[in-house]
Scaffold this active site. Sequence first.
Site, PDB file in Angstrom:
ATOM      1  N   LYS A  48       0.881  -1.256   0.121  1.00 35.52           N
ATOM      2  CA  LYS A  48       0.048   0.054  -0.060  1.00 35.52           C
ATOM      3  C   LYS A  48       0.817   1.180  -0.031  1.00 35.52           C
ATOM      4  O   LYS A  48       0.596   2.173  -0.759  1.00 35.52           O
ATOM      5  CB  LYS A  48      -0.802   0.105   1.349  1.00 35.52           C
ATOM      6  CG  LYS A  48      -2.003  -1.110   1.198  1.00 35.52           C
ATOM      7  CD  LYS A  48      -2.799  -1.066   2.326  1.00 35.52           C
ATOM      8  CE  LYS A  48      -3.738  -2.385   2.609  1.00 35.52           C
ATOM      9  NZ  LYS A  48      -4.309  -2.513   3.704  1.00 35.52           N
ATOM     10  N   GLN A  92      -5.214  -1.450   9.833  1.00 43.01           N
ATOM     11  CA  GLN A  92      -4.755  -2.916   9.244  1.00 43.01           C
ATOM     12  C   GLN A  92      -5.400  -4.052  10.391  1.00 43.01           C
ATOM     13  O   GLN A  92      -5.048  -3.970  11.307  1.00 43.01           O
ATOM     14  CB  GLN A  92      -3.289  -2.852   9.150  1.00 43.01           C
ATOM     15  CG  GLN A  92      -2.859  -4.197   8.360  1.00 43.01           C
ATOM     16  CD  GLN A  92      -3.301  -4.115   7.003  1.00 43.01           C
ATOM     17  OE1 GLN A  92      -3.248  -3.234   6.264  1.00 43.01           O
ATOM     18  NE2 GLN A  92      -3.598  -5.435   6.476  1.00 43.01           N
ATOM     19  N   ASP A 115     -11.791   1.990   4.044  1.00 41.65           N
ATOM     20  CA  ASP A 115     -12.023   0.484   3.996  1.00 41.65           C
ATOM     21  C   ASP A 115     -13.527   0.184   4.021  1.00 41.65           C
ATOM     22  O   ASP A 115     -14.012  -1.076   3.853  1.00 41.65           O
ATOM     23  CB  ASP A 115     -11.191  -0.340   5.141  1.00 41.65           C
ATOM     24  CG  ASP A 115      -9.656  -0.735   4.854  1.00 41.65           C
ATOM     25  OD1 ASP A 115      -9.739  -0.995   3.269  1.00 41.65           O
ATOM     26  OD2 ASP A 115      -9.001  -0.819   5.578  1.00 41.65           O
TER      27      ASP A 115
END
Length: 273
Positions: A48, A92, A115
């Site tokens: 990322k 994460q 997300d």
Amino acid sequence: MELLDGKKVSTEVLNEVKEKLSKLDKKLGLAIIWVGNNEASSIYIKNKLKKCEELGIDGKLYHLEENTTEEEVINLIDKLNNDDDVNGIILQSPVPKQIDIINCFNKIKPSKDIDGFSNISLGNLVLGKPSHISCTPKGIMKLLDYYHINLEGKNVCLINRSIIVGKPLFNLLISKNATVCMCHSYTNNLKEISKNADIVISAVGIPKFITKDMLKDGAIVIDVGISRVDGKVVGDVDFANVLEKVSYITPVPGGVGPMTVAMIFDNILENIK
Ligand code: NAP
């Protein structure tokens, strides 16, 4: 048989993102919070951040110790929510046991929840209202759309019910008028369901879980699973053996994975459209 080439499609998406970013007068920022030292996470995060660099996005990693408390994570999220230079926040997964990840997702400001895992983002998706859509389901929909695969009236066997993959994807598929059977580890007659499906989407995480005898002729197969066998990344599908039966299939690697990464940046851009 045609490959659904996530590498190619994601490159096109990222080129479009890059072009749009170049027209902005401001550099966008992505904050990634990583708690602990999960090995797979380290690879995803590296990818990322690399993409951020390629796109000219200010990617910042906040790496916290394994014993970080939920309160400390939430304090950091609050700080990032109020930072105008941060356009997207990723927490994460997985996080250490002492942290309730859903609580933390819910602290991320909806506009920065790229997300799409918070109650608000998922709730809006279920209600058909605008929201950030989680990256893997969104990437799968984009891939199907790119190859002009019409979902209307199609029978879909979706094997996964997590909030990362199955639940958002179920809603996206029914919004396109597919008939979706959501399967999981308690499903008794999986083979019967998959054999009847026009599209099989597997996100189980078991190599060779989807075999030739589970598919009907001409089936479309989306392989979301990621496992490692002898140091190689593989999906859920017994790829070489199902090829003769399918009409379209995603490879692993090079299918859903790159689409997921591309959607992160597509979602960041949505904030400034
Ligand atoms: P997860 O929460 O563990 O979900 C796995 C799902 O598979 C669960 O719904 C589980 O059922 C179901 N399952 C397990 N064994 C089964 C069986 N024998 N028969 C039928 N269903 C079974 O994991 P996840 O986070 O959703 O991820 C799933 C997989 O996708 C992993 O391999 C992950 O690495 C991969 N993934 C890939 C991407 C990408 O970008 N390519 C993104 C996200 C995830 P229960 O709900 O009953 O436990």
